[in-house]
Design a protein around this motif. Structure first.
Motif, PDB file in Angstrom:
ATOM      1  N   PHE A  69       0.739  -1.071   0.024  1.00 31.15           N
ATOM      2  CA  PHE A  69      -0.253  -0.025  -0.033  1.00 31.15           C
ATOM      3  C   PHE A  69       0.641   1.162   0.055  1.00 31.15           C
ATOM      4  CE2 PHE A  69      -2.940  -2.675   2.606  1.00 31.15           C
ATOM      5  CZ  PHE A  69      -3.535  -2.696   1.313  1.00 31.15           C
ATOM      6  N   VAL A  91      -8.400   2.495  -5.237  1.00 29.63           N
ATOM      7  CA  VAL A  91      -7.928   2.464  -4.508  1.00 29.63           C
ATOM      8  C   VAL A  91      -8.587   2.147  -3.213  1.00 29.63           C
ATOM      9  CG1 VAL A  91      -8.911   5.540  -3.593  1.00 29.63           C
ATOM     10  CG2 VAL A  91      -7.941   4.704  -5.526  1.00 29.63           C
ATOM     11  N   ILE A  92      -8.235   2.182  -1.908  1.00 23.60           N
ATOM     12  CA  ILE A  92      -8.547   1.779  -1.028  1.00 23.60           C
ATOM     13  C   ILE A  92      -9.447   2.696  -0.429  1.00 23.60           C
ATOM     14  CG2 ILE A  92      -8.181   0.277   1.696  1.00 23.60           C
ATOM     15  CD1 ILE A  92      -5.675  -0.589  -0.904  1.00 23.60           C
ATOM     16  N   THR A  93     -10.232   2.684   0.167  1.00 27.90           N
ATOM     17  CA  THR A  93     -11.019   3.446   1.118  1.00 27.90           C
ATOM     18  C   THR A  93     -11.795   3.355   2.392  1.00 27.90           C
ATOM     19  OG1 THR A  93     -12.815   2.968   0.125  1.00 27.90           O
ATOM     20  CG2 THR A  93     -11.798   5.195  -0.892  1.00 27.90           C
ATOM     21  N   HIS A  94     -11.532   1.938   2.593  1.00 26.63           N
ATOM     22  CA  HIS A  94     -12.745   1.474   4.149  1.00 26.63           C
ATOM     23  C   HIS A  94     -11.591   0.104   4.414  1.00 26.63           C
ATOM     24  CE1 HIS A  94     -16.166   3.977   2.308  1.00 26.63           C
ATOM     25  NE2 HIS A  94     -16.256   4.105   2.930  1.00 26.63           N
ATOM     26  N   SER A  95     -11.892   0.431   5.941  1.00 24.18           N
ATOM     27  CA  SER A  95     -11.198  -0.967   6.476  1.00 24.18           C
ATOM     28  C   SER A  95     -11.778  -2.021   6.969  1.00 24.18           C
ATOM     29  CB  SER A  95     -10.189  -0.162   7.459  1.00 24.18           C
ATOM     30  OG  SER A  95     -10.965   0.458   8.522  1.00 24.18           O
ATOM     31  N   ARG A  96     -13.526  -1.505   6.951  1.00 23.91           N
ATOM     32  CA  ARG A  96     -14.200  -2.703   7.515  1.00 23.91           C
ATOM     33  C   ARG A  96     -15.818  -2.708   6.493  1.00 23.91           C
ATOM     34  NH1 ARG A  96     -13.894  -0.391  12.446  1.00 23.91           N
ATOM     35  NH2 ARG A  96     -15.523   0.350  12.492  1.00 23.91           N
ATOM     36  N   LEU A  97     -15.805  -3.916   7.142  1.00 21.20           N
ATOM     37  CA  LEU A  97     -16.762  -4.568   6.055  1.00 21.20           C
ATOM     38  C   LEU A  97     -17.945  -4.595   7.181  1.00 21.20           C
ATOM     39  CD1 LEU A  97     -16.030  -6.859   3.837  1.00 21.20           C
ATOM     40  CD2 LEU A  97     -16.706  -4.822   3.460  1.00 21.20           C
ATOM     41  N   VAL A 105     -22.724  -8.362   2.393  1.00 23.46           N
ATOM     42  CA  VAL A 105     -21.540  -7.326   2.851  1.00 23.46           C
ATOM     43  C   VAL A 105     -21.452  -6.008   2.161  1.00 23.46           C
ATOM     44  CG1 VAL A 105     -20.405  -8.904   4.526  1.00 23.46           C
ATOM     45  CG2 VAL A 105     -19.553  -9.101   1.598  1.00 23.46           C
ATOM     46  N   VAL A 106     -21.338  -4.870   3.115  1.00 24.10           N
ATOM     47  CA  VAL A 106     -21.185  -3.679   2.796  1.00 24.10           C
ATOM     48  C   VAL A 106     -19.860  -3.216   3.595  1.00 24.10           C
ATOM     49  CG1 VAL A 106     -22.952  -3.018   1.986  1.00 24.10           C
ATOM     50  CG2 VAL A 106     -22.046  -2.557   4.665  1.00 24.10           C
ATOM     51  N   PRO A 107     -19.063  -1.969   2.872  1.00 25.70           N
ATOM     52  CA  PRO A 107     -17.809  -1.718   4.081  1.00 25.70           C
ATOM     53  C   PRO A 107     -18.755  -0.510   5.101  1.00 25.70           C
ATOM     54  CG  PRO A 107     -17.680  -1.169   1.141  1.00 25.70           C
ATOM     55  CD  PRO A 107     -19.313  -1.937   1.383  1.00 25.70           C
ATOM     56  N   LEU A 113     -11.346   5.903   5.934  1.00 27.41           N
ATOM     57  CA  LEU A 113      -9.622   6.294   6.023  1.00 27.41           C
ATOM     58  C   LEU A 113      -9.489   7.070   6.099  1.00 27.41           C
ATOM     59  CD1 LEU A 113      -8.200   3.579   4.029  1.00 27.41           C
ATOM     60  CD2 LEU A 113      -8.543   3.390   6.573  1.00 27.41           C
ATOM     61  N   ASN A 116      -6.839   8.420   1.573  1.00 28.46           N
ATOM     62  CA  ASN A 116      -6.720   6.686   1.440  1.00 28.46           C
ATOM     63  C   ASN A 116      -5.399   5.864   0.629  1.00 28.46           C
ATOM     64  OD1 ASN A 116      -9.616   6.829   0.938  1.00 28.46           O
ATOM     65  ND2 ASN A 116      -9.238   8.304  -1.427  1.00 28.46           N
ATOM     66  N   LEU A 117      -5.351   4.705   0.651  1.00 27.11           N
ATOM     67  CA  LEU A 117      -4.344   4.116   0.732  1.00 27.11           C
ATOM     68  C   LEU A 117      -4.125   3.223  -1.472  1.00 27.11           C
ATOM     69  CD1 LEU A 117      -3.713   1.844   3.706  1.00 27.11           C
ATOM     70  CD2 LEU A 117      -2.559   4.033   2.662  1.00 27.11           C
TER      71      LEU A 117
ATOM     72  N   GLN B  72     -16.060  -9.088  -3.019  1.00 26.23           N
ATOM     73  CA  GLN B  72     -16.495  -8.981  -1.451  1.00 26.23           C
ATOM     74  C   GLN B  72     -17.852 -10.003  -1.399  1.00 26.23           C
ATOM     75  OE1 GLN B  72     -18.077  -4.817  -0.220  1.00 26.23           O
ATOM     76  NE2 GLN B  72     -20.213  -4.965  -1.048  1.00 26.23           N
ATOM     77  N   ALA B  86     -14.598 -11.503   6.822  1.00 22.52           N
ATOM     78  CA  ALA B  86     -15.606 -10.329   6.796  1.00 22.52           C
ATOM     79  C   ALA B  86     -15.229  -9.110   7.368  1.00 22.52           C
ATOM     80  CB  ALA B  86     -17.274 -10.576   5.772  1.00 22.52           C
ATOM     81  N   LYS B  87     -14.664  -8.927   8.306  1.00 22.87           N
ATOM     82  CA  LYS B  87     -14.464  -7.748   9.830  1.00 22.87           C
ATOM     83  C   LYS B  87     -13.117  -7.162   8.942  1.00 22.87           C
ATOM     84  CE  LYS B  87     -16.533 -10.003  12.712  1.00 22.87           C
ATOM     85  NZ  LYS B  87     -16.879 -11.609  13.841  1.00 22.87           N
ATOM     86  N   GLU B  88     -12.403  -6.833   9.544  1.00 24.36           N
ATOM     87  CA  GLU B  88     -11.655  -5.974   9.379  1.00 24.36           C
ATOM     88  C   GLU B  88     -10.935  -6.420   8.159  1.00 24.36           C
ATOM     89  OE1 GLU B  88     -11.577  -3.471  11.971  1.00 24.36           O
ATOM     90  OE2 GLU B  88     -12.938  -4.477  12.897  1.00 24.36           O
ATOM     91  N   CYS B  89     -10.697  -5.607   7.096  1.00 25.30           N
ATOM     92  CA  CYS B  89      -9.982  -5.278   5.787  1.00 25.30           C
ATOM     93  C   CYS B  89     -10.209  -4.431   4.445  1.00 25.30           C
ATOM     94  CB  CYS B  89     -10.371  -6.767   4.961  1.00 25.30           C
ATOM     95  SG  CYS B  89     -12.259  -6.597   5.207  1.00 25.30           S
ATOM     96  N   VAL B  91     -10.454  -2.459   2.111  1.00 28.01           N
ATOM     97  CA  VAL B  91     -11.818  -2.395   0.774  1.00 28.01           C
ATOM     98  C   VAL B  91     -11.661  -1.618  -0.674  1.00 28.01           C
ATOM     99  CG1 VAL B  91     -14.200  -2.492   0.503  1.00 28.01           C
ATOM    100  CG2 VAL B  91     -13.234  -3.033   2.775  1.00 28.01           C
ATOM    101  N   ILE B  92     -11.116  -1.969  -1.251  1.00 27.50           N
ATOM    102  CA  ILE B  92     -11.447  -1.158  -2.814  1.00 27.50           C
ATOM    103  C   ILE B  92     -12.652  -0.763  -3.360  1.00 27.50           C
ATOM    104  CG2 ILE B  92     -10.471  -1.042  -5.400  1.00 27.50           C
ATOM    105  CD1 ILE B  92      -8.794  -3.521  -3.007  1.00 27.50           C
ATOM    106  N   HIS B  94     -12.343   2.015  -5.637  1.00 27.88           N
ATOM    107  CA  HIS B  94     -13.093   3.272  -6.535  1.00 27.88           C
ATOM    108  C   HIS B  94     -11.323   2.608  -7.334  1.00 27.88           C
ATOM    109  CE1 HIS B  94     -14.862   5.916  -4.009  1.00 27.88           C
ATOM    110  NE2 HIS B  94     -15.316   5.894  -5.589  1.00 27.88           N
ATOM    111  N   TRP B 154      -6.988  -6.296   8.959  1.00 30.97           N
ATOM    112  CA  TRP B 154      -6.496  -4.408   9.126  1.00 30.97           C
ATOM    113  C   TRP B 154      -6.220  -4.633  10.734  1.00 30.97           C
ATOM    114  CZ3 TRP B 154      -6.123  -0.876   5.432  1.00 30.97           C
ATOM    115  CH2 TRP B 154      -6.683   0.344   5.610  1.00 30.97           C
TER     116      TRP B 154
END
Lengths: 495, 495
Positions: A69, A91-97, A105-107, A113, A116-117, B72, B86-89, B91-92, B94, B154
């Protein structure tokens, strides 16, 4: 039976995909543009890695590993780099589902974040950020690091091995006290890549310099090796970049020289990727399947025992003895004694998979002390004595390796054409393809116009010794503008 | 001089970080929780990889490579797996950045993905999706695939090597026609891991089965090897999972058996990671720095030449001759003839880096035909004859390897305690640490209560032969509930 392979004459692109599938090299994945490298393909990559890694280490390089990353802001730090790489990327914008009753499952919005990474498209930025912490004095230089890693570029049109969203590669990143040392490193690696392409892949390449428009984003100069595929299109097989002080300046990487003055560090970067597997396929393979140079073939020799009824024991014992003899001689040999498949099926399977030599052994061979030896490259077969087999095969593997290179070089020579007029240029591209050696006035405008009108690009400006070998080093005038040109450059339509 | 290393007695956690930094194994990166594996650390990983990869191939496994991205929705397909992963990960969401005049670069809203992608935390889902396409018949089985890859979880609290957001590992994923074959594979890999830990890492481990609460998300049974660190805490050093038909059912992977009936495929998965480097450090190292088992040490022997004035030529020539002799004997040797650093600095440097044997050679040694040999493990040194040096060193490297294992085993034996009451249990954990062998009634409730009250977890239920060796195989009663227990289990506070 394996699926039928489309012939090259019928549909070259389909032939390529058929080979990749039939030889079980790779598959598309459920993620668009990503590939699954199957065991046959990965074993090829492992052999390529071993050869390259040995050469990198022999020239003083060490392996390391930097994070996958990269903070989004890093990509914007080097002015040209941002143009080249801060575009299509993951582009990674979230760290959890979290579980959503309707959508599965959704972010989790709470895990957005702060910054972004990006999944690395290449690692100059994160590595030069690190080097700026590691380097204080001339004593800390040079740093000669390589990494084997996966990278991601969000490609729209993908093709297995040749262009995929994720690919595997090695990327070297070196830091030097002087410009001369960095340039020397850049050229040393160009030589390593050339040796690898020619001696291991049996693929002749032209070494040269990229024009400004084809240069790596952030480089002062990009050197490359260019290979010619069987459909007359060029493929860039490796690049070595002299980065000047661009990244050192972007990341504030200075060192105290021997006179106690602060200077920016000089840099190089260089890489080859799993794309080389695509190049290998398109250089040597034929309408029957893959053809592999022995130095990279995961299996160099396959033994197929053939028996009916009673003969099983004696045939298998002889096959195992021969397997041992070949293995002891350092040959990568496989004995396929499966009873679930017939010999004919096996013959076809290993032909499709490109195993350089096939041995078949039956009861009559046992009696005669012979064995049937079939070559994949020439598709010839003959009975040979079992005695002295390991020596014979060692020699033959070398002969096949050289033969593949010679054929590829003969093809390239035949498909390299000097032209002096734009009409001839277009005619050669359309009728014959291949490398076209022509004069160019050195301007971006002319290069862009030719690309737009013909889809041909300047693959490289050949290095002086290459230019001499190609006979392209005489001066002349640009075929379009009539302006002077110091030497011919290499044009081609390319992958 | 290298930075001073905190002693273990003063602050064990700081000691660990100091070793990682001083031996130049790894660094934190600008991305929180990600690490940079420096050349010294990566060379260790390469040696670990080579040993493990050889054992995997010797047991019939092939390497392959699956995509780093997982849709996902895949994570939600296996009921238990979704809970675990499916918790701390990462998430792409974009696929493109754009330049924003105020904020620099930002994700392009137009590039919002239809389905988010996850950076793989482990690859069961994408691999079983693929296997469901590859497997039709019993003839397609078994599939014995391993991959070397990076994965991302994560993590909130990270520590170099032990727990990082991104780490490198190998993950094996096998597919079988029968339950018995899959269980056999799971146990075979547990043996490979045990051999690797004990014979290469010189780290004794207890082989056992995880309780339901510590099981891999999606597994029927998780087998593990557990090691004991010098601070009395346990570290899980490898896991091998029998997955039953869970993933085959989630991804619709059936095969036609020999009787032409459709059955779900049986599965295993197994992995070890760069975490093992942390285990290696914490098993053998001391207050002076890293101590490495010779079989994994990137440099087994370093030669430091010492001279003043005229003696340079003869000392260097002798040093180079000895270097050649050792290299020819298959010893990984390095000659450090740098003039930019003094011998004392080098002695310290290689002590910190854990090189098993240091040789020092001066003019007097040349005259006497001797050389000074210093052992990193015992910190003893002696003058030895140059004659027969390669044989002496080969033998000594074996002795050091065995000595490190013996010491670690003696420590573990001393730190393994049988207790029968909960008060003793708590006292041992607080006063002594280590493995505690106690009876447990087999319920989640008791296990959870002990974990909450003492922070100790059940590391494993030892395999029958381990239980016999540990003397933990006699029946008894749970120390809390008094309910019957068939054998003692292994408790510890753990990393």
């Amino acid at each position: 039976m394996a699926d039928a392979i489309t012939t090259r004459a019928d549909d070259y692109s389909q032939w390529y995909i058929d080979i990749v599938k039939a030889a079980k090299l790779a598959d598309y994945s459920p993620v668009r543009g990503c590939m699954i490298i199957r065991p046959n393909g990965y074993a090829l990559w492992e052999n390529m890695q071993a050869a390259l890694d040995g050469m990198f280490k022999a020239t003083g390089h060490e392996n390391a590993y930097f994070p996958v990353f990269i903070p989004q802001s890093f990509l914007a730090k080097e002015a040209q780099h941002v143009e080249g790489f801060a575009k299509e990327c993951a582009v990674i914008t979230h760290s959890r589902l979290m579980v959503d009753d309707e959508k599965g499952v959704v972010p989790d919005p709470a895990s957005r974040l702060e910054e972004n990474l990006i999944v690395r498209p290449t690692s100059e930025t994160i590595i030069w950020d690190t080097y700026s912490k590691w380097i204080q004095s001339w004593r800390d230089l040079p740093i000669l690091i390589n990494q084997w890693a996966n990278v991601v570029r969000w490609e729209m049109r993908t093709r297995l091995f040749l262009r995929t969203m994720e690919f595997l590669w090695q990327e070297g990143h070196t830091a030097h006290a002087t410009e001369a040392e960095a340039v020397e490193e850049t050229l040393k690696i160009l030589d390593v890549y050339t040796t690898f392409a020619q001696d291991f892949m049996a693929t002749p390449v032209i070494r040269g310099i990229k024009t400004a428009s084809e240069r790596f984003a952030g480089a002062v100069e990009t050197y490359c090796i260019e290979a010619l595929m069987q459909d007359g299109k060029a493929l860039q097989a490796g690049t070595s970049h002299f980065l000047g002080q661009n990244f050192a300046k972007a990341f504030g990487c200075q060192f105290q020289n021997k006179d106690n003055a602060l200077e920016y560090v000089w840099a190089t970067s260089w890489g080859v990727s799993t794309r080389l597997i695509g190049a290998l396929i398109m250089t040597h393979s034929d309408d029957q399947g893959l053809v592999l140079p022995p130095k990279l073939a995961p299996t160099q020799v396959v033994i197929v025992p053939i028996w009916r009824g009673d003969a099983k024991t004696e045939v298998l014992e002889a096959a195992e003895r021969i397997e041992r003899e070949l293995r002891d001689a350092g040959i990568r040999v496989k004995l396929d004694a499966r009873e679930s498949q017939r010999p004919g099926w096996k013959f076809n399977e290993y032909e499709v998979q490109g195993v350089p030599i096939r041995l078949a052994l039956g009861p009559r061979d046992i009696k005669n002390g012979t064995i049937e030896l079939a070559r994949r490259d020439t598709k010839t077969k003959e009975g040979v004595p079992q005695e002295g087999l390991a020596d014979r095969i060692s020699g033959l593997l070398g002969e096949i390796q050289q033969g593949l290179f010679d054929s590829a070089l003969a093809y390239r020579t035949a498909q390299t054409t000097k032209v002096d007029s734009y009409d001839d240029f277009k005619a050669v591209l359309d009728d014959k393809g291949g490398f076209v050696l022509a004069h160019w006035d050195g301007t971006d405008e002319t290069e862009a116009r030719i690309k737009e009108e013909t889809k041909a690009t300047i693959r490289c400006i050949p290095m002086p010794d290459e230019a001499e070998a190609l006979g392209s080093n005489e001066p002349g005038v640009d075929m379009l503008t009539g302006k002077p040109s110091a030497q011919r450059v290499v044009f081609a339509r390319a992958y």
